[in-house]
Design a protein around this motif. Structure first.
Motif, PDB file in Angstrom:
ATOM      1  N   THR A   1     -13.363  22.092 -13.375  1.00  0.00           N
ATOM      2  CA  THR A   1     -13.049  21.246 -14.522  1.00  0.00           C
ATOM      3  C   THR A   1     -14.260  21.208 -15.443  1.00  0.00           C
ATOM      4  N   ALA A   2     -14.049  21.567 -16.680  1.00  0.00           N
ATOM      5  CA  ALA A   2     -15.132  21.538 -17.665  1.00  0.00           C
ATOM      6  C   ALA A   2     -15.081  20.214 -18.406  1.00  0.00           C
ATOM      7  N   LYS A   3     -16.190  19.851 -19.000  1.00  0.00           N
ATOM      8  CA  LYS A   3     -16.256  18.620 -19.788  1.00  0.00           C
ATOM      9  C   LYS A   3     -16.477  18.986 -21.240  1.00  0.00           C
ATOM     10  N   GLY A   4     -15.821  18.270 -22.115  1.00  0.00           N
ATOM     11  CA  GLY A   4     -16.085  18.470 -23.540  1.00  0.00           C
ATOM     12  C   GLY A   4     -15.378  19.650 -24.155  1.00  0.00           C
ATOM     13  N   GLY A   5     -14.246  20.084 -23.602  1.00  0.00           N
ATOM     14  CA  GLY A   5     -13.512  21.194 -24.198  1.00  0.00           C
ATOM     15  C   GLY A   5     -12.889  20.785 -25.517  1.00  0.00           C
ATOM     16  N   SER A   6     -12.945  21.669 -26.500  1.00  0.00           N
ATOM     17  CA  SER A   6     -12.367  21.356 -27.806  1.00  0.00           C
ATOM     18  C   SER A   6     -11.835  22.622 -28.454  1.00  0.00           C
ATOM     19  N   PHE A   7     -10.852  22.449 -29.331  1.00  0.00           N
ATOM     20  CA  PHE A   7     -10.300  23.550 -30.108  1.00  0.00           C
ATOM     21  C   PHE A   7      -9.728  22.935 -31.373  1.00  0.00           C
ATOM     22  N   THR A   8     -10.305  23.231 -32.502  1.00  0.00           N
ATOM     23  CA  THR A   8      -9.848  22.679 -33.770  1.00  0.00           C
ATOM     24  C   THR A   8      -9.598  23.793 -34.768  1.00  0.00           C
ATOM     25  N   GLY A   9      -8.653  23.572 -35.647  1.00  0.00           N
ATOM     26  CA  GLY A   9      -8.343  24.547 -36.681  1.00  0.00           C
ATOM     27  C   GLY A   9      -8.361  23.896 -38.042  1.00  0.00           C
ATOM     28  N   THR A  10      -8.769  24.655 -39.037  1.00  0.00           N
ATOM     29  CA  THR A  10      -8.855  24.169 -40.402  1.00  0.00           C
ATOM     30  C   THR A  10      -8.112  25.127 -41.317  1.00  0.00           C
ATOM     31  N   PRO A  11      -7.111  24.633 -42.075  1.00  0.00           N
ATOM     32  CA  PRO A  11      -6.425  25.524 -43.014  1.00  0.00           C
ATOM     33  C   PRO A  11      -7.341  25.884 -44.176  1.00  0.00           C
ATOM     34  N   GLY A  12      -7.212  27.119 -44.639  1.00  0.00           N
ATOM     35  CA  GLY A  12      -7.998  27.589 -45.775  1.00  0.00           C
ATOM     36  C   GLY A  12      -7.086  28.013 -46.913  1.00  0.00           C
ATOM     37  N   ALA A  13      -7.643  28.735 -47.846  1.00  0.00           N
ATOM     38  CA  ALA A  13      -6.902  29.192 -49.020  1.00  0.00           C
ATOM     39  C   ALA A  13      -5.893  30.271 -48.641  1.00  0.00           C
ATOM     40  N   ASN A  14      -4.788  30.325 -49.348  1.00  0.00           N
ATOM     41  CA  ASN A  14      -3.772  31.369 -49.218  1.00  0.00           C
ATOM     42  C   ASN A  14      -3.207  31.514 -47.812  1.00  0.00           C
ATOM     43  N   GLY A  15      -3.079  30.409 -47.083  1.00  0.00           N
ATOM     44  CA  GLY A  15      -2.456  30.439 -45.761  1.00  0.00           C
ATOM     45  C   GLY A  15      -3.367  30.849 -44.620  1.00  0.00           C
ATOM     46  N   THR A  16      -4.667  30.964 -44.863  1.00  0.00           N
ATOM     47  CA  THR A  16      -5.598  31.335 -43.795  1.00  0.00           C
ATOM     48  C   THR A  16      -5.901  30.111 -42.930  1.00  0.00           C
ATOM     49  N   PHE A  17      -6.361  30.366 -41.714  1.00  0.00           N
ATOM     50  CA  PHE A  17      -6.819  29.317 -40.809  1.00  0.00           C
ATOM     51  C   PHE A  17      -8.101  29.790 -40.152  1.00  0.00           C
ATOM     52  N   ASN A  18      -9.006  28.865 -39.899  1.00  0.00           N
ATOM     53  CA  ASN A  18     -10.211  29.135 -39.124  1.00  0.00           C
ATOM     54  C   ASN A  18     -10.246  28.133 -37.992  1.00  0.00           C
ATOM     55  N   GLY A  19     -10.525  28.611 -36.798  1.00  0.00           N
ATOM     56  CA  GLY A  19     -10.574  27.735 -35.636  1.00  0.00           C
ATOM     57  C   GLY A  19     -11.891  27.869 -34.917  1.00  0.00           C
ATOM     58  N   THR A  20     -12.375  26.769 -34.369  1.00  0.00           N
ATOM     59  CA  THR A  20     -13.569  26.793 -33.530  1.00  0.00           C
ATOM     60  C   THR A  20     -13.207  26.174 -32.188  1.00  0.00           C
ATOM     61  N   PHE A  21     -13.817  26.665 -31.140  1.00  0.00           N
ATOM     62  CA  PHE A  21     -13.519  26.167 -29.811  1.00  0.00           C
ATOM     63  C   PHE A  21     -14.764  26.210 -28.957  1.00  0.00           C
ATOM     64  N   GLY A  22     -14.748  25.445 -27.904  1.00  0.00           N
ATOM     65  CA  GLY A  22     -15.880  25.445 -26.986  1.00  0.00           C
ATOM     66  C   GLY A  22     -15.607  24.601 -25.760  1.00  0.00           C
ATOM     67  N   VAL A  23     -16.324  24.901 -24.705  1.00  0.00           N
ATOM     68  CA  VAL A  23     -16.273  24.143 -23.462  1.00  0.00           C
ATOM     69  C   VAL A  23     -17.700  24.015 -22.960  1.00  0.00           C
ATOM     70  N   GLN A  24     -18.086  22.806 -22.574  1.00  0.00           N
ATOM     71  CA  GLN A  24     -19.445  22.559 -22.098  1.00  0.00           C
ATOM     72  C   GLN A  24     -19.436  22.215 -20.616  1.00  0.00           C
ATOM     73  N   ASN A  25     -20.568  22.434 -19.967  1.00  0.00           N
ATOM     74  CA  ASN A  25     -20.806  22.030 -18.578  1.00  0.00           C
ATOM     75  C   ASN A  25     -19.762  22.569 -17.611  1.00  0.00           C
ATOM     76  N   ILE A  26     -19.534  23.864 -17.644  1.00  0.00           N
ATOM     77  CA  ILE A  26     -18.597  24.479 -16.711  1.00  0.00           C
ATOM     78  C   ILE A  26     -19.264  24.512 -15.336  1.00  0.00           C
ATOM     79  N   ALA A  27     -18.596  23.950 -14.347  1.00  0.00           N
ATOM     80  CA  ALA A  27     -19.163  23.795 -13.002  1.00  0.00           C
ATOM     81  C   ALA A  27     -19.377  25.150 -12.323  1.00  0.00           C
ATOM     82  N   LEU A  28     -20.167  25.149 -11.262  1.00  0.00           N
ATOM     83  CA  LEU A  28     -20.502  26.343 -10.494  1.00  0.00           C
ATOM     84  C   LEU A  28     -19.243  27.015  -9.957  1.00  0.00           C
ATOM     85  N   GLY A  29     -19.127  28.317 -10.167  1.00  0.00           N
ATOM     86  CA  GLY A  29     -18.014  29.095  -9.618  1.00  0.00           C
ATOM     87  C   GLY A  29     -17.212  29.808 -10.680  1.00  0.00           C
ATOM     88  N   ASN A  30     -16.120  30.414 -10.216  1.00  0.00           N
ATOM     89  CA  ASN A  30     -15.216  31.126 -11.122  1.00  0.00           C
ATOM     90  C   ASN A  30     -14.472  30.119 -11.994  1.00  0.00           C
TER      91      ASN A  30
END
Length: 190
Positions: free
Chosen positions: A35-64
């Motif tokens: 279980t990771a802490k602080g996972g996020s994924f956000t998207g922002t609409p841009g001009a002419n129907g474009t989208f930009n998204g940013t994502f991230g996950v912090q503090n991923i525990a030991l292991g696969n």
């Protein structure tokens, strides 16, 4: 004739007033392993129907681990993006991570592992309107690693309903002008 043209113009205005769909949804899910802490994924609409998204996950525990980021978009087009991680300490320190695979809608990303720095990227992956799109990052964390990245979306060049309506009304008006614009001329000889 004027009534028909006014009706066509009113229909055009009504169609143009309908706003195109611009809703998009974004989510992050832990599916395998830690279980990771602080996972996020956000998207922002841009001009002419474009989208930009940013994502991230912090503090991923030991292991696969397997992090899955999902999103839907309102139009067809193409997506591109990258995922990165940089260890702040030595190799195999708690902030180090190793990507084992990265997939975007089932397409494998080009990966460039380089010790403390992990990088994966994809370009021009087809996106279908209203369908669930998935970015999956698989790897091994040494106990406190983080990943982050960005996605960009460009719609395919398909005219919107208002554009089609204006074209059809324009063709209709041109046809009407050609049909009714010709005046029969009578040649009179003196």
């Amino acid at each position: 004739m004027r009534t028909k043209l006014l009706s066509a113009a009113a229909a055009l205005v009504a169609i143009a007033a309908v706003a195109p769909a611009s809703a998009a949804t974004f989510a992050v899910n832990d599916t395998v392993g830690n279980t990771a802490k602080g996972g996020s994924f956000t998207g922002t609409p841009g001009a002419n129907g474009t989208f930009n998204g940013t994502f991230g996950v912090q503090n991923i525990a030991l292991g696969n681990f397997s992090e899955i980021f999902t999103f839907t978009l309102p139009t067809d087009g193409f997506g591109s993006g990258s995922v990165t991680s940089i260890a702040s300490g030595k190799l195999m320190s708690t902030t180090d991570i190793n990507f084992t695979s990265v997939f975007f809608n089932g397409t494998a990303a080009a990966m460039m592992p380089n010790g403390r720095f992990e990088f994966a990227s994809l370009e021009l992956v087809p996106i279908t309107a209203g369908q669930l799109n998935t970015l999956t990052v698989n790897g091994f964390s040494y106990g406190g690693a983080s990943i982050g990245g960005s996605l960009s979306f460009t719609p395919t060049a398909v005219p919107e309903a208002a554009t089609w309506a204006m074209m059809l009304v324009g063709f209709g008006m041109m046809g009407a002008g050609l049909r009714y614009g010709r005046r029969k001329s009578t040649v009179a000889f003196a």
